[in-house]
Design a protein around this motif. Structure first.
Motif, short mmCIF file in Angstrom:
data_model
loop_
_atom_site.label_atom_id
_atom_site.label_comp_id
_atom_site.label_asym_id
_atom_site.label_seq_id
_atom_site.Cartn_x
_atom_site.Cartn_y
_atom_site.Cartn_z
N GLU A 166 -21.90 68.02 22.58
CA GLU A 166 -22.13 69.32 22.17
C GLU A 166 -23.49 69.43 21.41
O GLU A 166 -24.17 70.56 21.63
CB GLU A 166 -21.18 70.10 21.29
N ASP A 170 -27.32 73.03 22.27
CA ASP A 170 -28.25 74.47 21.91
C ASP A 170 -29.60 74.14 22.64
O ASP A 170 -30.38 75.00 23.02
CB ASP A 170 -28.52 74.12 20.44
N ASN A 171 -30.18 72.90 22.30
CA ASN A 171 -31.49 72.54 22.87
C ASN A 171 -31.66 72.70 24.43
O ASN A 171 -32.74 72.98 24.88
CB ASN A 171 -31.94 71.08 22.45
#
Ligand SMILES: [Zn+2]
Length: 384
Positions: A166, A170-171
């Motif tokens: 996880e 985001d990136n």
């Protein structure tokens, strides 16, 4: 205190290594398929060839950037296992992994580009895309031992194998969003940022995305994807997005060579005059009949809007053309029309409008900013 000292030393080392260009931003480019694995084939267009051609073009652009090192999983027509593709990136300690493919569908009308990040999905079409790309493992030797417990026909089985990484999500989403925005900028139809369990992404331990550049099964898109010009344009967009991501996360350098479509338009001197004056100044356009009052345009100070899409087609600014959204404005850059939703001086409100637009199907809608009528970056606007 000793801990703090170590942190300071580490930061100093990091800064100096970046400053002196020792730490290059490493991009692993993965051209899908190869050799006896043709990928999708429609109307004479072959996915493995298109993916490789675009990857080599993206790589060529990125290699001109002194701050970037490019790693390829294949540079010619060879077969590479999915695990090995990810491992090439892992061994090189790449900063990002970008896998490039073409979409296909029995419905030859299907069109548009989409970028996937790794993750679970209940969406049938996302799972279908993953199934299509994952089934390549059936062509590998000893695949049953290599991918124990994984059934390429049901991508869901990938999730149970190991914990999801996880920390890259985001990136990965940020990179995927940037890629989709670049596609929108060249007038491509965006199907948005999506999530599905792809084996090749699963095995790469870094921010990773899989791009479906368009539908090879769609005669029009297939022809563009298989053309030199179409490939140059899409490769430039992907390279732009990668450089933008690098700048955002690893700092800028002198050779960050982002070439935007508007610059290209200027170079070739398109004579056709757009209906609106060819500036980036947003033009407030009349609202639909039901709401006759037109808000006075904010021309001074900072204004945020939500960019929904860009197209070479000029659309009437009525809600029926924008999934029910009203308060749409348009700006033209060269021969490209950009469509924007809402207008506010509050960044929070702009983010709320963006969520609303995403909820209406504009999944890659994003906030843009203007200062005194001129387009600026959101960061710049927030400094005001
Ligand atoms: Zn593919």
């Amino acid at each position: 205190m000793k801990g703090l000292k170590q942190v300071v030393v580490a930061i100093t080392l990091l800064i100096s290594s970046l400053t002196f260009g020792q730490a290059k931003f490493k991009v692993a480019l993965d051209a899908g398929h190869g050799d006896h694995d043709f990928g999708a084939v429609y109307h004479g267009h072959i996915e493995k060839n298109i993916a490789l051609a675009v990857v080599l073009k993206v790589g060529k652009i990125l290699e001109k950037n002194s701050g970037i090192e490019v790693i390829y999983t294949r540079k010619n027509d060879v077969f590479v296992d999915l695990i090995e593709r990810a491992n090439i990136a892992n061994r090189a300690d790449a900063n990002i992994f970008v896998s490039i493919h073409c979409n296909a569908n029995k419905n030859t009308e299907a069109s548009g580009c989409e970028t996937y990040v790794m993750g679970m999905s209940k969406n049938a079409s996302n799972l279908e895309a993953a199934r299509k790309e994952n089934k390549v493992v059936l062509l590998e030797k000893d695949y049953e031992q290599k991918y124990k417990g994984f059934d390429p026909k049901s991508p869901e089985t990938l999730i149970g194998l190991t914990m999801m990484q996880e920390e890259f999500l985001d990136n990965s989403i940020a990179l995927a969003g940037t890629i989709q925005r670049e596609f929108i900028d060249i007038g491509k139809k965006s199907r948005g940022v999506k999530q599905a369990p792809f084996m090749v992404l699963h095995k790469a331990y870094m921010p990773r995305v899989l791009i479906e550049m368009g539908f090879i099964s769609n005669p029009k898109e297939g022809a563009i994807l298989d053309s030199e010009e179409g490939q140059n344009e899409i490769a430039q967009s992907i390279a732009n997005a990668i450089i933008a991501y690098k700048k955002e996360n690893y700092g800028a350098n002198d050779s960050d060579n982002i070439v935007k479509p508007s610059q290209k338009v200027e170079e070739v001197k398109v004579v056709e005059t757009p209906v609106q004056k060819p500036t980036t100044t947003p033009t407030e356009v009349k609202k639909p009949e039901t709401k006759p009052e037109v808000k006075p345009e904010v021309t001074s100070g900072v204004v945020f809007k939500v960019q929904l899409s860009a197209s070479s087609k000029k659309l009437d600014l009525v809600p029926s053309n924008f999934n029910g959204l009203s308060n749409i404005s348009m700006s033209s850059e060269g021969t490209l029309y950009k469509y924007m939703y809402g207008q506010t001086s509050s960044y929070d409100e702009a983010k709320r409008l963006m969520q609303e637009a995403r909820g209406k199907g504009y999944t890659s809608a994003f906030v843009i900013a203007f200062k005194d009528g001129k387009k600026v970056t959101v960061q710049e606007a927030l400094k005001q």
